[in-house]
Design an enzyme around this catalytic site. Structure first.
Site, PDB file in Angstrom:
ATOM      1  N   HIS A 216       0.764  -1.183   0.241  1.00  0.00           N
ATOM      2  CA  HIS A 216      -0.018  -0.080   0.089  1.00  0.00           C
ATOM      3  C   HIS A 216       0.851   1.283   0.080  1.00  0.00           C
ATOM      4  O   HIS A 216       0.463   2.244  -0.297  1.00  0.00           O
ATOM      5  CB  HIS A 216      -0.953   0.107   1.207  1.00  0.00           C
ATOM      6  CG  HIS A 216      -2.219  -1.084   0.689  1.00  0.00           C
ATOM      7  ND1 HIS A 216      -3.273  -0.393   0.933  1.00  0.00           N
ATOM      8  CD2 HIS A 216      -2.078  -2.177   0.374  1.00  0.00           C
ATOM      9  CE1 HIS A 216      -4.481  -1.535   0.643  1.00  0.00           C
ATOM     10  NE2 HIS A 216      -3.494  -2.430   0.290  1.00  0.00           N
ATOM     11  N   SER A 220       0.116  -1.071  -6.452  1.00  0.00           N
ATOM     12  CA  SER A 220       0.390  -2.167  -7.338  1.00  0.00           C
ATOM     13  C   SER A 220       1.103  -2.099  -8.567  1.00  0.00           C
ATOM     14  O   SER A 220       0.933  -1.101  -9.003  1.00  0.00           O
ATOM     15  CB  SER A 220      -1.173  -3.071  -7.560  1.00  0.00           C
ATOM     16  OG  SER A 220      -1.834  -3.178  -6.365  1.00  0.00           O
ATOM     17  N   LYS A 244     -14.096  -8.256  -8.191  1.00  0.00           N
ATOM     18  CA  LYS A 244     -13.457  -9.283  -9.016  1.00  0.00           C
ATOM     19  C   LYS A 244     -12.712 -10.413  -8.416  1.00  0.00           C
ATOM     20  O   LYS A 244     -12.528 -11.477  -8.645  1.00  0.00           O
ATOM     21  CB  LYS A 244     -12.515  -8.450  -9.980  1.00  0.00           C
ATOM     22  CG  LYS A 244     -11.836  -9.200 -11.020  1.00  0.00           C
ATOM     23  CD  LYS A 244     -10.849  -8.569 -12.045  1.00  0.00           C
ATOM     24  CE  LYS A 244     -10.344  -9.389 -12.975  1.00  0.00           C
ATOM     25  NZ  LYS A 244      -9.361  -8.479 -13.756  1.00  0.00           N
ATOM     26  N   ASP A 245     -12.053  -9.605  -7.238  1.00  0.00           N
ATOM     27  CA  ASP A 245     -11.513 -10.971  -6.161  1.00  0.00           C
ATOM     28  C   ASP A 245     -12.665 -11.799  -5.700  1.00  0.00           C
ATOM     29  O   ASP A 245     -12.278 -13.156  -5.595  1.00  0.00           O
ATOM     30  CB  ASP A 245     -10.967 -10.376  -5.120  1.00  0.00           C
ATOM     31  CG  ASP A 245      -9.563  -9.522  -5.507  1.00  0.00           C
ATOM     32  OD1 ASP A 245      -9.031 -10.015  -6.380  1.00  0.00           O
ATOM     33  OD2 ASP A 245      -9.187  -8.694  -4.651  1.00  0.00           O
ATOM     34  N   GLU A 288       5.963 -34.106   0.151  1.00  0.00           N
ATOM     35  CA  GLU A 288       4.690 -33.542  -0.423  1.00  0.00           C
ATOM     36  C   GLU A 288       4.812 -32.857  -1.970  1.00  0.00           C
ATOM     37  O   GLU A 288       6.090 -32.423  -2.083  1.00  0.00           O
ATOM     38  CB  GLU A 288       3.726 -32.674   0.379  1.00  0.00           C
ATOM     39  CG  GLU A 288       3.285 -33.077   1.847  1.00  0.00           C
ATOM     40  CD  GLU A 288       2.104 -33.714   1.594  1.00  0.00           C
ATOM     41  OE1 GLU A 288       2.280 -34.929   1.088  1.00  0.00           O
ATOM     42  OE2 GLU A 288       1.003 -32.986   1.835  1.00  0.00           O
TER      43      GLU A 288
HETATM   44  C1  HEM Z   1       0.278 -21.450   7.279  1.00  0.00           C
HETATM   45  C2  HEM Z   1      -0.685 -22.368   7.533  1.00  0.00           C
HETATM   46  C3  HEM Z   1      -0.605 -23.862   7.609  1.00  0.00           C
HETATM   47  C4  HEM Z   1      -0.138 -24.576   6.769  1.00  0.00           C
HETATM   48  C5  HEM Z   1       0.640 -24.403   5.509  1.00  0.00           C
HETATM   49  C6  HEM Z   1      -0.507 -26.091   7.394  1.00  0.00           C
HETATM   50  C7  HEM Z   1      -0.121 -27.263   7.098  1.00  0.00           C
HETATM   51  C8  HEM Z   1      -0.272 -28.416   7.703  1.00  0.00           C
HETATM   52  C9  HEM Z   1      -0.247 -29.697   7.000  1.00  0.00           C
HETATM   53  C10 HEM Z   1       0.688 -30.217   5.476  1.00  0.00           C
HETATM   54  C11 HEM Z   1      -0.608 -30.707   7.815  1.00  0.00           C
HETATM   55  C12 HEM Z   1      -0.711 -32.305   7.418  1.00  0.00           C
HETATM   56  C13 HEM Z   1      -2.012 -32.543   7.060  1.00  0.00           C
HETATM   57  C14 HEM Z   1      -2.368 -34.183   7.004  1.00  0.00           C
HETATM   58  O1  HEM Z   1      -1.890 -35.001   6.324  1.00  0.00           O
HETATM   59  O2  HEM Z   1      -3.170 -34.217   7.963  1.00  0.00           O
HETATM   60  C15 HEM Z   1      -1.118 -30.107   8.892  1.00  0.00           C
HETATM   61  C16 HEM Z   1      -1.715 -30.740   9.918  1.00  0.00           C
HETATM   62  C17 HEM Z   1      -2.227 -29.995  11.223  1.00  0.00           C
HETATM   63  N1  HEM Z   1      -2.084 -28.805  11.663  1.00  0.00           N
HETATM   64 FE1  HEM Z   1      -1.676 -27.496   9.999  1.00  0.00          FE
HETATM   65  N2  HEM Z   1      -1.112 -25.790   8.641  1.00  0.00           N
HETATM   66  C18 HEM Z   1      -1.330 -24.535   8.761  1.00  0.00           C
HETATM   67  C19 HEM Z   1      -1.779 -23.875   9.968  1.00  0.00           C
HETATM   68  C20 HEM Z   1      -2.091 -24.543  11.140  1.00  0.00           C
HETATM   69  C21 HEM Z   1      -2.758 -23.731  12.311  1.00  0.00           C
HETATM   70  C22 HEM Z   1      -2.879 -22.370  12.384  1.00  0.00           C
HETATM   71  C23 HEM Z   1      -2.896 -24.835  13.302  1.00  0.00           C
HETATM   72  C24 HEM Z   1      -3.396 -24.876  14.626  1.00  0.00           C
HETATM   73  C25 HEM Z   1      -3.171 -23.711  15.510  1.00  0.00           C
HETATM   74  C26 HEM Z   1      -2.757 -26.125  12.770  1.00  0.00           C
HETATM   75  C27 HEM Z   1      -3.089 -27.285  13.071  1.00  0.00           C
HETATM   76  C28 HEM Z   1      -2.620 -28.518  12.705  1.00  0.00           C
HETATM   77  C29 HEM Z   1      -2.759 -29.966  13.212  1.00  0.00           C
HETATM   78  C30 HEM Z   1      -3.456 -30.028  14.545  1.00  0.00           C
HETATM   79  C31 HEM Z   1      -2.548 -30.747  12.362  1.00  0.00           C
HETATM   80  C32 HEM Z   1      -2.608 -32.337  12.530  1.00  0.00           C
HETATM   81  C33 HEM Z   1      -3.875 -32.736  12.281  1.00  0.00           C
HETATM   82  C34 HEM Z   1      -3.841 -33.451  10.948  1.00  0.00           C
HETATM   83  O3  HEM Z   1      -3.123 -34.199  10.645  1.00  0.00           O
HETATM   84  O4  HEM Z   1      -4.974 -33.498  10.199  1.00  0.00           O
HETATM   85  N3  HEM Z   1      -2.191 -25.677  11.724  1.00  0.00           N
HETATM   86  N4  HEM Z   1      -0.849 -28.786   8.861  1.00  0.00           N
END
Ligand code: HEM
Lengths: 428, 257
Positions: A216, A220, A244-245, A288
């Site tokens: 900002h 852009s 648009k978004d 992945e």
């Molecule tokens: C930048 C944002 C985020 C990314 C890129 C991300 C990515 C991931 C990935 C790739 C997995 C594995 C998925 C699976 O195979 O189950 C995962 C699991 C998990 N994430 Fe995140 N996550 C993000 C944000 C968060 C936040 C903010 C929380 C909680 C405060 C969170 C809590 C969990 C938990 C508890 C799991 C395990 C449960 C599961 O495997 O389904 N994540 N996350």
């Protein structure tokens, strides 16, 4: 500071708040009347989409964390409990799991947009570098998140990646021990990874705030890559780009929903539905999909670097791979100084455009190499490792040789006089 | 020009992902699996066949359960097969479940309740291994835990062959064309006529295999029917909403162009 030029609001409640904390003035200024180039194409939707994905990940993640147990004995079962017993748990988990992939899709397109239209060039260098930082943080978050469900790929992927750190001279082993909290990937690793996985998205959120702030300040870029010259070149953000978004986001979410509801595991690996077992190594450990190009670059360095015909080695193959893998992203930080050509948009740089599109194909090909076994062959004859090395070489050459060379030698096409003129000419 | 760029990218992406799928199979050294028709595989409208689920459960109970646990499935989940509450109570009560400790600190056996999970055939992993050479995996997730799981398990059950000439198998090892590496520690579990079905359904290995796969597919993804049903509604809503927003966008932008 905004207090001085504040125009009063008609609604008394809004005015009461705004005269004390000018949030309405701020929103009005930054998202209401904010002057935006009027010639955006749909590539400009992906910033808003990435923001939506970040919020989606945080919201679903917090709900998952309410039911998840970070303990090697219980983690896998707790995730299955979410899938089977928690009301709507399968939906929350599939949104989060596929959300990581779609977040990366959005951000990869967003980064490509920046590269194609030269958005990294002055005056947007800091904006760009903050973006690269967000990407690095995302990679860390996603890698750590993938460990949490504690399946076979969680454990063995984590083992492969954390072992990379031991290649760093002097401090490497220390870093690895710190990541592990012990002598292998085990319960202390899982608990610290969970803590970090909860933390990092909020760090990302903070950096996104800075990213948007920087946006900002400079305003852009646009598909023509020329500066706006006055009100005839711009439109207020609302309603033109809010609508648009919204439309673009809905199309994106439609495709995202297709995965969530109809092929939720298509982007994952079946081995992660086998509980982690330190005694059994999977036949083929793959990260992945969004890490695959970088994984291919890591594995492309199969040779030591030293003085030829002697035993002197400066950089062994493992360290070389780690340097190339991290270096391949760190190069993005200095991109504004590697490409110093005065024209931003690839539309007016035919040579640059060709090399960049080759880079995109090269990157996708690296992803393909990354998912194969180390001894795989293309069509059963050409060892893939050589092709991976060639592709890695092109990737590095693009940034280190081609861009600096083009900066000096590409003439480029004549730029239109203004955005308005170009738009009018096109609509004739 | 912008269009051609987009087309190029989409093309590159789709060509490479088609290639990816192919080589992913080659990489794991799996044999080509024959595609079977599964009602639950239908992309938008997949459903489980209730009768096949009931038969598949019978196959599991009478054969596979001797070696394989399914510890993520509870009797109450069988409501998905169209069983009434009384029927489920009845089924559960046929099982004996270890419970406790009671007030005296002793474990005791009682008959099962709908809230109980399927009991495991072995008290622990080591016992399972000692009895079979290799511990038989829990089957609750097996369809999701293998590439092309339904066709894989179906193929596995029919995939037993004589080992090739010159190949010596140790005691307790069998040759299976579908198993990666071909050597498997499970003897062919099914044979024609071994389970009595209550209706006219053929009592063949092929039919048993189809039914057990249906049951295992359900066990791996019990939410699948609901997921797809919700999915259709979500897609219709999003498509309509996106269409509406497109029209609004066109209208708002009209004066600009
Ligand atoms: C930048 C944002 C985020 C990314 C890129 C991300 C990515 C991931 C990935 C790739 C997995 C594995 C998925 C699976 O195979 O189950 C995962 C699991 C998990 N994430 Fe995140 N996550 C993000 C944000 C968060 C936040 C903010 C929380 C909680 C405060 C969170 C809590 C969990 C938990 C508890 C799991 C395990 C449960 C599961 O495997 O389904 N994540 N996350």
């Amino acid at each position: 500071m905004a207090n001085k030029e504040r125009t009063p609001f008609e609604n008394p409640v809004v005015e009461w708040v705004d005269s004390r904390l000018p949030v309405f003035t701020l929103m009005q200024k930054e998202y209401g009347v904010f002057p935006t180039p009027k010639n955006f194409n749909y590539f400009w939707n992906f910033g808003a989409i990435a923001m939506f994905m970040l919020i989606t990940m945080i919201v679903t993640g917090i709900v998952l964390a309410m039911h998840y147990t970070a303990n090697t004995e219980l983690a896998f079962d707790s995730v299955e409990r979410i899938m089977r017993e928690v009301n709507g748990g399968w939906l929350i988990r599939y949104i989060h799991m596929n959300g990581a992939s779609f977040f990366f899709i959005a951000v990869y397109i967003h980064i490509f947009r920046g590269m194609y239209y030269g958005s990294y060039k002055a005056p947007r260098e800091i904006l760009w570098m903050l973006g690269v930082l967000i990407f690095l943080l995302m990679m860390g978050t996603a890698f750590i998140g993938y460990v949490l469900p504690w399946g076979q790929m969680s454990l063995w992927g984590a083992t492969v990646i954390t072992n990379l750190f031991s290649a760093i001279p002097f401090v490497g082993d220390g870093i690895r021990t710190l990541l592990w909290g012990g002598f292998s990937v085990d319960n202390p690793t899982l608990t610290r990874f969970f803590a970090l996985h909860y933390l990092l998205p909020f760090v990302i959120f903070a950096v996104v705030f800075l990213h948007v702030w920087a946006l900002h300040v400079t305003g852009s870029n646009n598909p023509l890559g020329i500066d706006t010259k006055g009100p005839q070149d711009t439109l207020p953000f609302h309603p033109y780009y809010t609508i648009k978004d919204t439309f673009g986001l809905l199309v994106f979410v439609l495709i995202y929903a297709l995965f969530i509801f109809f092929m939720p595991n298509a982007l994952g690996h079946p081995d992660n539905y086998i509980p982690a077992n330190p005694m059994v190594t999977p036949a083929h450990i793959v990260p992945e999909w969004y890490f695959l190009p970088f994984y291919a670059m890591l594995r492309a360095i199969t040779f030591d670097i030293g003085i030829p015909f002697t035993d002197i080695v400066f950089i062994n193959a493992k360290l070389g791979g780690v340097i190339v893998m991290f270096g391949s992203i760190l190069l993005w930080f200095v991109l504004p100084w590697l490409d110093t050509h005065p024209i931003r948009s690839a539309r007016f740089r035919p040579l640059f455009k060709i090399f960049l599109l080759i880079l995109v194909a090269d990157f996708i090909f690296l992803g393909y190499v990354g998912m194969q076994t180390a001894d795989a062959k293309l069509f059963g004859v050409v060892p893939l490792i050589y092709l991976g090395q060639a592709a890695t070489a092109y990737y590095l050459a693009y940034f280190l040789v081609i861009l600096p060379w083009l900066s000096k030698n590409e003439k480029g096409r004549e730029l239109p006089a203004s955005i308005n003129e170009a738009v009018l000419a096109k609509n004739k | 020009m912008r269009k051609s760029l987009l087309t190029l990218m989409v093309l590159a992406a789709s060509v490479s992902s088609a290639g990816l799928a192919q080589t992913a199979m080659a990489a794991t050294g799996e044999v080509h699996l024959e595609e079977q028709e599964w009602g639950f595989d239908d992309f938008f409208t997949g459903t489980y066949d209730r009768a096949a689920l009931q038969r598949g459960y019978k196959v599991y109970r009478e054969v596979c359960a001797a070696c394989h646990s399914m510890k993520r499935i509870a009797f109450r989940h069988l409501a998905d097969f169209g069983y009434s509450e009384a029927q489920i109570k009845n089924i559960a009560s046929e099982y004996s479940i270890e419970d406790g400790p009671n007030e005296d600190g002793d474990m005791f056996d009682r008959s099962g309740r709908p809230s109980d999970y399927f009991p495991s055939p072995y008290p622990n992993e080591n016992a399972a291994k000692a009895a079979n050479g290799v511990a038989p995996p829990d089957l609750s997730l097996i369809i999701k835990a293998r590439h092309d799981g339904a066709n894989y398990v179906y193929g596995l059950l029919a995939g037993y062959e004589e080992p090739p000439e010159g190949k010596e198998l140790a005691v307790g090892q069998y040759w299976n064309k579908v198993m990666p590496g071909h050597v498997i520690a499970m003897a062919a579990p099914l044979s024609d006529g071994m389970i009595a079905y209550e209706d006219e359904t053929p009592e063949t290995v092929d039919q048993y295999s189809r039914d057990i796969v249906e049951f295992l597919a359900w066990a791996a993804e019990p939410e699948m029917e609901r997921r797809k049903r919700w999915g259709i509604n979500v897609l219709i809503f999003l498509a309509a909403f996106a269409g509406l927003m497109y029209c609004v966008k066109k209208k708002i932008w009209k004066p600009v162009y």
